[in-house]
Scaffold this active site. Structure first.
Site, PDB file in Angstrom:
ATOM      1  N   GLU A  90       0.810  -1.216   0.000  1.00 58.92           N
ATOM      2  CA  GLU A  90       0.000   0.000   0.000  1.00 58.92           C
ATOM      3  C   GLU A  90       0.846   1.271   0.000  1.00 58.92           C
ATOM      4  OE1 GLU A  90      -2.559  -0.012   3.431  1.00 58.92           O
ATOM      5  OE2 GLU A  90      -2.935  -2.156   3.176  1.00 58.92           O
ATOM      6  N   CYS A 331      -2.028   2.048   7.987  1.00 60.16           N
ATOM      7  CA  CYS A 331      -1.186   0.864   8.152  1.00 60.16           C
ATOM      8  C   CYS A 331      -1.751  -0.511   7.844  1.00 60.16           C
ATOM      9  CB  CYS A 331      -0.684   0.842   9.589  1.00 60.16           C
ATOM     10  SG  CYS A 331       0.269   2.254   9.962  1.00 60.16           S
TER      11      CYS A 331
HETATM   12  N1  SAH Z   1       7.615   0.171  11.470  1.00 61.63           N
HETATM   13  C1  SAH Z   1       7.615   1.591  11.556  1.00 61.63           C
HETATM   14  C2  SAH Z   1       6.578   2.254  10.637  1.00 61.63           C
HETATM   15  C3  SAH Z   1       5.199   1.786  10.967  1.00 61.63           C
HETATM   16  S1  SAH Z   1       3.715   2.641  10.764  1.00 61.63           S
HETATM   17  C4  SAH Z   1       7.362   2.019  12.981  1.00 61.63           C
HETATM   18  O1  SAH Z   1       7.070   1.166  13.795  1.00 61.63           O
HETATM   19  O2  SAH Z   1       7.530   3.189  13.284  1.00 61.63           O
HETATM   20  C5  SAH Z   1       3.765   4.257  11.307  1.00 61.63           C
HETATM   21  C6  SAH Z   1       3.190   4.529  12.691  1.00 61.63           C
HETATM   22  O3  SAH Z   1       1.817   4.121  12.861  1.00 61.63           O
HETATM   23  C7  SAH Z   1       3.960   3.842  13.784  1.00 61.63           C
HETATM   24  O4  SAH Z   1       4.192   4.757  14.799  1.00 61.63           O
HETATM   25  C8  SAH Z   1       3.012   2.763  14.225  1.00 61.63           C
HETATM   26  O5  SAH Z   1       3.303   2.320  15.518  1.00 61.63           O
HETATM   27  C9  SAH Z   1       1.686   3.463  14.103  1.00 61.63           C
HETATM   28  N2  SAH Z   1       0.514   2.585  14.054  1.00 61.63           N
HETATM   29  C10 SAH Z   1       0.416   1.311  13.628  1.00 61.63           C
HETATM   30  N3  SAH Z   1      -0.853   0.857  13.749  1.00 61.63           N
HETATM   31  C11 SAH Z   1      -1.558   1.872  14.249  1.00 61.63           C
HETATM   32  C12 SAH Z   1      -2.937   2.015  14.590  1.00 61.63           C
HETATM   33  N4  SAH Z   1      -3.809   1.023  14.450  1.00 61.63           N
HETATM   34  N5  SAH Z   1      -3.323   3.208  15.055  1.00 61.63           N
HETATM   35  C13 SAH Z   1      -2.456   4.231  15.201  1.00 61.63           C
HETATM   36  N6  SAH Z   1      -1.159   4.158  14.897  1.00 61.63           N
HETATM   37  C14 SAH Z   1      -0.713   2.985  14.438  1.00 61.63           C
END
Ligand code: SAH
Length: 349
Positions: A90, A331
């Protein structure tokens, strides 16, 4: 087959030299690839004989559009792309006042296991190549017809778990003869892989490092994020300090607000203390509900008291505006939908 589009101009030059080609051919080729050419035939200044030789040994990566959802609320576009091997990833295109930003994926799936995240449910399938990440930017730009000026590596996957390809991608997308996107316009988000953070600090890039903190204490953070069981909050904060000292670039913390899990006023105080210590900016993210997960976004009252504490301590924070709420823009949700449809033997609607 050789992945031509993952090669930097200097590498292309070497490779073409081996085929008896002059230096300028590398420039021509790189420029075609950066414009999204998908075959050698369309490269009008590349001799036919060279094109034939190259197609025998190399491939030009491209992405196939599987699904595109445009938000009726804010124009956010969610792309679901199919890769050469049939996997799907995505990309999200968001429109901000400071320009168009794409949020790109760095892996097919993820093995970090964060308890609130949809991307990690099926585990890690594989790393993305540099050309696949580049194509997320390039094809979003071509499809939308609008220039992309900013990139956040915050989609599916953990970028520091795919370190070499991500660094290669950064150098490709930043190249003045390519998409030429400035390093200062790129953010990379990590769940806190310390070795990767230390290595990144040595690369001397001007990107912004975002660290997914989500809890200021080991007890909570280890339940939410398995990475914390290997390296706790203190070690992570120490790595952030090293990163800042080495690069001079301020870290930003991501903090997804989960109701009654990480949103108490005591946690706000701890968070403020950590952020102030290292001069970090805090990005509060309203939790996106994921079907398979039991967590809920913080109540208005919890959010309000949390922010009040941050303010009283003088911590620097913003609440992230929610974009693309109607297009599964967070995500891994769209890829997950496709997987579920496939399990039922259906096409994604
Ligand atoms: N692997 C990387 C990038 C991931 S996604 C990381 O962990 O930073 C980007 C952000 O969205 C990250 O901070 C992740 O923890 C957050 N995230 C993932 N799922 C989420 C959700 N359901 N609600 C809010 N934030 C979320």
């Amino acid at each position: 087959m050789i992945d031509l589009k993952s090669m930097l101009p200097a590498e292309l030059e070497d490779f073409l030299k081996g085929l008896g080609q002059p230096k300028f051919r590398a420039k021509q080729l790189f420029s075609w690839l950066s414009k999204g050419a998908t075959s050698f035939e369309e490269m009008s200044n590349i001799p036919k004989s060279l094109g034939e030789k190259l197609s025998a040994e190399c491939y030009i990566n491209s992405l196939k559009l599987l699904k595109k959802q445009v938000s009726a609320i804010d124009g956010t576009i969610k792309y679901l792309w199919e890769l050469r091997d049939g996997n799907a990833i995505e990309t999200v295109l968001m429109r901000y006042e400071h320009g168009n930003t794409v949020c790109i994926s760095s892996q097919v799936g993820c093995r970090q296991g964060c308890a609130f995240c949809a991307s990690t449910i099926g585990g890690l399938v594989r790393n993305l190549t540099a050309s696949e990440m580049l194509d997320e930017v390039l094809f979003s730009q071509l499809d939308s017809g609008e220039r992309i000026s900013n990139i956040v590596i915050m989609g599916i996957g953990e970028p520091l778990d795919n370190y070499d390809n991500v660094i290669r991608f950064l150098r490709l997308v930043n190249h003045p003869e390519g998409l030429n996107i400035g390093m200062r316009h790129i953010s990379l988000s990590t769940c806190g892989l310390i070795e990767g953070m230390d290595a990144l600090a040595e690369e001397d890039l001007q990107i912004t490092l975002a660290v997914s903190l989500h809890a200021p204490d080991d007890e909570t953070r280890s339940t939410l994020m398995p990475a914390n069981r290997r390296c706790g909050v203190d070690e992570l904060v120490a790595a952030c300090i090293r990163y800042f000292e080495r690069t001079g670039r301020r870290i930003s913390f991501e903090y997804s607000m989960i109701n009654n899990v990480n949103d108490s006023t005591v946690q706000a105080e701890k968070l403020a203390k950590i952020a102030l210590k290292i001069g970090a900016h805090i990005n509060l993210i309203p939790l996106n509900h994921v079907e398979e997960r039991e967590f809920a976004p913080s109540s208005k009252e919890n959010l309000r008291s949390f922010c009040r504490v941050l303010e009283s301590k003088g911590a620097n924070y913003t609440i992230r505006r929610k974009l693309g709420g109607d297009v599964d823009a967070s995500c891994g949700q769209l890829r997950r939908k496709r997987e579920k449809a496939q399990m039922r033997g259906e096409e994604l609607k």
